[in-house]
Design a protein around this motif. Structure first.
Motif, PDB file in Angstrom:
ATOM      1  N   GLU A  84       0.825  -1.209   0.000  1.00 35.24           N
ATOM      2  CA  GLU A  84       0.000   0.000   0.000  1.00 35.24           C
ATOM      3  C   GLU A  84       0.860   1.259   0.000  1.00 35.24           C
ATOM      4  O   GLU A  84       0.546   2.244  -0.673  1.00 35.24           O
ATOM      5  N   ASN A  85       1.947   1.234   0.749  1.00 39.87           N
ATOM      6  CA  ASN A  85       2.834   2.390   0.781  1.00 39.87           C
ATOM      7  C   ASN A  85       3.544   2.596  -0.553  1.00 39.87           C
ATOM      8  O   ASN A  85       3.722   3.730  -0.989  1.00 39.87           O
ATOM      9  N   ALA A  88       1.019   4.176  -2.819  1.00 43.73           N
ATOM     10  CA  ALA A  88       0.820   5.581  -2.450  1.00 43.73           C
ATOM     11  C   ALA A  88       1.995   6.436  -2.915  1.00 43.73           C
ATOM     12  O   ALA A  88       1.799   7.526  -3.478  1.00 43.73           O
ATOM     13  N   LYS A  91       2.029   6.686  -6.822  1.00 45.32           N
ATOM     14  CA  LYS A  91       0.947   7.564  -7.280  1.00 45.32           C
ATOM     15  C   LYS A  91       1.291   9.013  -6.982  1.00 45.32           C
ATOM     16  O   LYS A  91       1.130   9.890  -7.836  1.00 45.32           O
ATOM     17  N   GLN A 117      -1.808  14.340  -0.278  1.00 49.21           N
ATOM     18  CA  GLN A 117      -2.669  13.160  -0.379  1.00 49.21           C
ATOM     19  C   GLN A 117      -1.844  11.890  -0.178  1.00 49.21           C
ATOM     20  O   GLN A 117      -2.317  10.923   0.429  1.00 49.21           O
ATOM     21  N   ASP A 121      -2.590   8.953   2.499  1.00 47.09           N
ATOM     22  CA  ASP A 121      -2.681   7.531   2.159  1.00 47.09           C
ATOM     23  C   ASP A 121      -1.724   6.686   2.993  1.00 47.09           C
ATOM     24  O   ASP A 121      -2.081   5.604   3.478  1.00 47.09           O
ATOM     25  N   GLU A 124      -3.004   6.491   6.570  1.00 50.84           N
ATOM     26  CA  GLU A 124      -4.136   5.565   6.669  1.00 50.84           C
ATOM     27  C   GLU A 124      -3.675   4.104   6.660  1.00 50.84           C
ATOM     28  O   GLU A 124      -4.282   3.258   7.324  1.00 50.84           O
ATOM     29  N   SER A 171     -10.422   7.758   0.875  1.00 49.18           N
ATOM     30  CA  SER A 171      -8.981   7.978   0.849  1.00 49.18           C
ATOM     31  C   SER A 171      -8.455   7.441  -0.461  1.00 49.18           C
ATOM     32  O   SER A 171      -8.994   6.514  -1.039  1.00 49.18           O
ATOM     33  N   GLY A 172      -7.346   8.024  -0.909  1.00 49.81           N
ATOM     34  CA  GLY A 172      -6.762   7.591  -2.168  1.00 49.81           C
ATOM     35  C   GLY A 172      -7.474   8.215  -3.359  1.00 49.81           C
ATOM     36  O   GLY A 172      -7.307   7.779  -4.475  1.00 49.81           O
ATOM     37  N   SER A 175      -5.496  12.230  -6.826  1.00 49.90           N
ATOM     38  CA  SER A 175      -4.863  13.518  -6.661  1.00 49.90           C
ATOM     39  C   SER A 175      -4.458  14.085  -8.006  1.00 49.90           C
ATOM     40  O   SER A 175      -4.193  15.271  -8.117  1.00 49.90           O
TER      41      SER A 175
END
Length: 187
Positions: A84-85, A88, A91, A117, A121, A124, A171-172, A175
């Motif tokens: 996930e990181n 993030a 992105k 953003q 992310d 979160e 979230s996510g 952006s």
């Protein structure tokens, strides 16, 4: 052993030897190299995510099964957190790469909104997988603070605040869309 012929010499002199690849070949090689890197990165990510499931499927003695299950869960959570990181960060970096518009204010917000953003992310992900109370409190403060700053930047450019301040925004959220909106509003 082959003796070079006059045709070989003429080709070499004419610049059609193998020493200088044509422009299309260089572009194709660069494209192939990029594709290989992408494939290897994807394969490694898949291995990182698939390994805990493979490890938990292995047969272990009954006494060690509980410990193994807990380790597997921790490995799966860690792999998911890291994935996930990475998403993030990737992105965020892509969305921050904006073409200069000639308007410093619009360019600033077009880069900073995705940056903030990305922080939201990542925080979160900490809230979803982390256990340390102090770090979770810091992560909640990051989410609140970064969302507030995103809203303030939008407000400074005359954009609607509801996008940044609404708790209904997942979230996510893209952006990239936020950055384009900042660009367009400032023009």
């Amino acid at each position: 052993m082959r003796i070079p012929s006059s045709n070989d010499r003429q080709e070499s002199v004419a610049g059609q030897g193998t020493h200088q690849p044509k422009r299309g070949a260089r572009n194709r090689n660069a494209h192939e190299s990029a594709m290989k890197k992408t494939f290897i990165s994807g394969a490694l990510a898949l291995l990182v995510l698939a390994y805990p499931a493979y490890a938990s499927a292995q047969q272990v003695p009954a006494a060690a099964a509980a410990n193994k299950a807990q380790q597997s869960h921790q490995q799966t959570a860690e792999a998911s957190f890291m994935a996930e990181n990475r998403v993030a960060m990737n992105k965020m970096m892509m969305d921050m790469a904006v073409k200069p518009s000639g308007n410093v204010d619009a360019d600033f917000t077009a880069m900073m909104i995705p940056h903030h953003q990305g922080a939201v992310d990542m925080a979160e992900a900490e809230l979803h997988y982390g256990h340390n109370r102090k770090l979770r409190r810091i992560a909640r403060n990051i989410v609140a603070g970064q969302r507030q700053q995103i809203g303030a930047m939008r407000a400074a450019l005359g954009q609607p605040l509801s996008e940044a301040t609404s708790s209904a925004v997942p979230s996510g959220q893209s952006s990239q869309t936020d950055a384009r909106s900042a660009h367009n509003t400032a023009r």
